[in-house]
Design a protein around this motif. Structure first.
Motif, mmCIF file in Angstrom:
data_model
loop_
_atom_site.group_PDB
_atom_site.id
_atom_site.type_symbol
_atom_site.label_atom_id
_atom_site.label_comp_id
_atom_site.label_asym_id
_atom_site.label_seq_id
_atom_site.Cartn_x
_atom_site.Cartn_y
_atom_site.Cartn_z
ATOM 1 N N HIS A 63 0.840 -1.200 0.000
ATOM 2 C CA HIS A 63 0.000 0.000 0.000
ATOM 3 C C HIS A 63 0.878 1.254 0.000
ATOM 4 O O HIS A 63 0.617 2.201 -0.728
ATOM 5 N N HIS A 64 1.908 1.249 0.820
ATOM 6 C CA HIS A 64 2.764 2.438 0.911
ATOM 7 C C HIS A 64 3.867 2.410 -0.140
ATOM 8 O O HIS A 64 4.489 1.373 -0.376
ATOM 9 N N HIS A 98 -1.683 2.998 -3.655
ATOM 10 C CA HIS A 98 -1.759 3.818 -2.437
ATOM 11 C C HIS A 98 -3.046 4.642 -2.442
ATOM 12 O O HIS A 98 -4.122 4.121 -2.171
ATOM 13 N N GLY A 184 -5.593 4.929 7.484
ATOM 14 C CA GLY A 184 -4.408 5.792 7.458
ATOM 15 C C GLY A 184 -4.671 7.112 8.153
ATOM 16 O O GLY A 184 -5.645 7.259 8.901
ATOM 17 N N HIS A 228 -1.916 3.213 12.442
ATOM 18 C CA HIS A 228 -1.957 3.448 10.995
ATOM 19 C C HIS A 228 -1.956 2.106 10.242
ATOM 20 O O HIS A 228 -2.816 1.854 9.379
ATOM 21 N N GLU A 232 -5.103 -0.026 7.697
ATOM 22 C CA GLU A 232 -4.943 -0.294 6.270
ATOM 23 C C GLU A 232 -4.792 -1.778 5.960
ATOM 24 O O GLU A 232 -5.058 -2.210 4.832
HETATM 25 ZN ZN LIG Z 1 -1.071 4.656 5.033
#
Ligand SMILES: [Zn+2]
Length: 278
Positions: A63-64, A98, A184, A228, A232
């Motif tokens: 995701h990041h 993302h 997030g 965080h 996610e």
């Molecule tokens: Zn994030």
């Protein structure tokens, strides 16, 4: 082929939906390489590369982004450069979805909403201008009203455990039924959450001043601040399922695993003592 997997990911999570400051898409890998095993993870960090090599993954979907702000070097003198070197040496590709996954329908906050117990219809908290079915955050209702305390317990039991507990701002006995969530860092949606009429807003990375000022103003939702990573992580299983079934429908069979390694930045907690008189 990696090109087929990338094409399918971009159908599910169109790169055009990403914020202008974001860096999504293929980070390393040859579009012509074979992909049989895919590891899904939140963060492109070294323990995730370890897991990918142990699993025999040909691709990591995170995701990041690894390089959000760009770079002029991938030398193995930084952790990011070492990640790139290990991936290329082992023929493992890296792909990022993302903010385009945040606003997808369904996207990151849909999975979060389900994880914390929302069972009915969900709509974006901040709908996208070009398509109101997509957008940031989600709002929906619980199957039945409960206290803020009970909802926080329900949310904590539905999210993957990290070192830090959920933090709650608001009267634990207040009833909640309408819930807004954003995976997030959700600071930027505080005003939208207040205007939405939600009874509670669950997100991550809330800071003292915005949260304090939000709670001082009358009549808004309660706040829940989660880790965080935990907010996610629920999306990974959803993305893995959607990708593998869409590929299978085209006769492309890939195996997927969702990483269970907790890569949240905070790794332990220590209770404080009560304030003492000087
Ligand atoms: Zn994030």
């Amino acid at each position: 082929m990696l090109a087929d997997v990338v094409a399918q990911m971009e159908t599910l999570y169109d790169p055009a939906w990403a914020e202008s400051w974001d860096a999504v898409g293929l980070v390393c890998g040859d579009p012509a390489q074979d992909v049989r095993r895919i590891l899904f993870a939140v963060d492109p960090v070294s323990v995730v590369v370890d897991e990918a090599l142990e699993y025999g993954a040909d691709l990591i979907v995170t995701h990041h982004p690894l390089y959000l702000r760009g770079t002029t070097s991938v030398a193995a003198t930084t952790f990011k450069g070492r990640v790139i070197h290990r991936l290329i040496r082992n023929d493992v590709a890296l792909y990022t979805a993302h903010t385009n996954a945040d606003v997808a329908d369904p996207g990151v906050s849909d999975a979060l909403a389900r994880a914390v117990g929302l069972s009915g219809e969900l709509r974006p908290l901040l709908p996208a201008v070009d398509d109101p079915r997509r957008g940031l955050g989600r709002i929906g209702t619980l199957p039945s009203p409960m206290t803020l305390r009970a909802f926080a317990e329900r949310a904590a039991s539905g999210l993957p455990g990290t070192a830090g507990p959920l933090r709650v701002a608001g009267d634990p006995d207040r009833p909640v039924v309408t819930v807004a969530v954003s995976g997030g860092a959700g600071d930027s949606l505080l005003g939208t959450a207040r205007a939405s009429g939600a009874d509670v807003f669950l997100t991550a990375d809330l800071r003292h001043h915005p949260a304090s000022e939000f709670m001082e103003a009358e009549g808004g939702p309660a706040l829940i601040d989660a880790s965080h990573w935990a907010t996610e992580w629920p999306w990974l299983a959803d993305a893995a399922e959607r990708l593998t079934s869409a590929l299978a429908a085209k006769g492309i069979n890939v195996e997927a695993r969702v990483s269970r390694i907790v890569t949240d930045a905070w790794t332990s907690t220590t209770p404080y003592s009560p304030p003492r008189a000087p």
